[in-house]
Design an enzyme around this catalytic site. Structure first.
Site, short mmCIF file in Angstrom:
data_model
loop_
_atom_site.label_atom_id
_atom_site.label_comp_id
_atom_site.label_asym_id
_atom_site.label_seq_id
_atom_site.Cartn_x
_atom_site.Cartn_y
_atom_site.Cartn_z
N VAL A 48 0.87 -1.17 0.00
CA VAL A 48 0.00 0.00 0.00
C VAL A 48 0.91 1.22 0.00
CG1 VAL A 48 -1.81 1.26 1.22
CG2 VAL A 48 -1.77 -1.25 1.31
N GLU A 49 0.87 1.98 -1.09
CA GLU A 49 1.73 3.15 -1.21
C GLU A 49 1.06 4.40 -0.68
OE1 GLU A 49 4.24 1.63 -5.10
OE2 GLU A 49 2.77 3.22 -5.38
N ASN A 50 1.87 5.43 -0.52
CA ASN A 50 1.40 6.72 -0.05
C ASN A 50 2.23 7.78 -0.77
OD1 ASN A 50 1.46 9.13 1.96
ND2 ASN A 50 -0.21 7.83 2.67
N SER A 52 3.56 10.25 0.42
CA SER A 52 4.74 10.40 1.28
C SER A 52 5.37 9.02 1.37
CB SER A 52 4.31 10.91 2.66
OG SER A 52 5.44 10.98 3.51
N CYS A 58 4.88 -2.48 2.76
CA CYS A 58 5.10 -3.61 1.86
C CYS A 58 4.13 -4.75 2.14
CB CYS A 58 6.53 -4.13 2.03
SG CYS A 58 7.81 -2.94 1.61
N GLU A 60 4.70 -7.94 2.65
CA GLU A 60 5.12 -8.85 3.72
C GLU A 60 4.72 -8.30 5.08
OE1 GLU A 60 6.83 -7.63 1.12
OE2 GLU A 60 8.67 -8.78 0.80
N CYS A 93 12.53 -6.47 1.32
CA CYS A 93 13.38 -5.33 1.63
C CYS A 93 13.91 -5.43 3.06
CB CYS A 93 12.61 -4.02 1.43
SG CYS A 93 11.40 -3.66 2.72
#
Length: 140
Positions: A48-50, A52, A58, A60, A93
């Site tokens: 789920v991106e933002n 910011s 991520c 996981e 990551c």
């Protein structure tokens, strides 16, 4: 080190389906993760991106946090399968590795799959000498 082929396929399919729910307007890189729980249940998560970027999450970590929120603990997580789009299977990551180290056993199998590749590691191989803190020393 390999998990049973049918079990891996089931988890890969669950991770792929989870990736279809990813919110990725910036990277367009939809990732899904599936956790196999000791009782046979599968818990999924997606990235789920933002706007910011530092506030993104991520797949996981989403799956692990969801499992904890549903009442599981780290000892309940038997395996992790991640689906990444494209031809290369990417390792988790650094932030995800540390979160996995918080909740998984060192020998837990982590598999990354893509449309054409697959890689497997034990958690201890992804994050050797992981940072751990004995919180029991600070409990009353």
């Amino acid at each position: 080190m390999n998990m049973q082929t049918e079990q891996l396929k089931t988890l890969r399919d669950a991770a792929f389906r989870a990736s279809q729910n990813a919110y990725v307007p910036y990277s367009k890189f939809a990732v899904g993760a599936a956790l196999l729980m000791r009782n046979g249940n599968v818990i999924t998560g997606c990235n789920v991106e933002n706007v910011s970027y530092g506030l993104a999450n991520c797949a996981e970590r989403t799956a692990v946090f969801r499992a904890i929120a549903e009442g599981y603990n780290g000892a309940d997580i038997v395996a992790v399968v991640v689906y990444t789009p494209g031809q290369k299977a990417y390792a988790p990551c650094g932030a995800c590795r540390q979160v996995l180290a918080e909740f998984l056993q060192p020998e837990t199998l982590i598999t990354s799959t893509s449309e054409q590749a697959s890689q497997q590691w034990r958690l201890t191989d992804l994050l050797p000498d992981a940072f751990h803190f004995d919180v029991s020393a600070y409990r009353e």
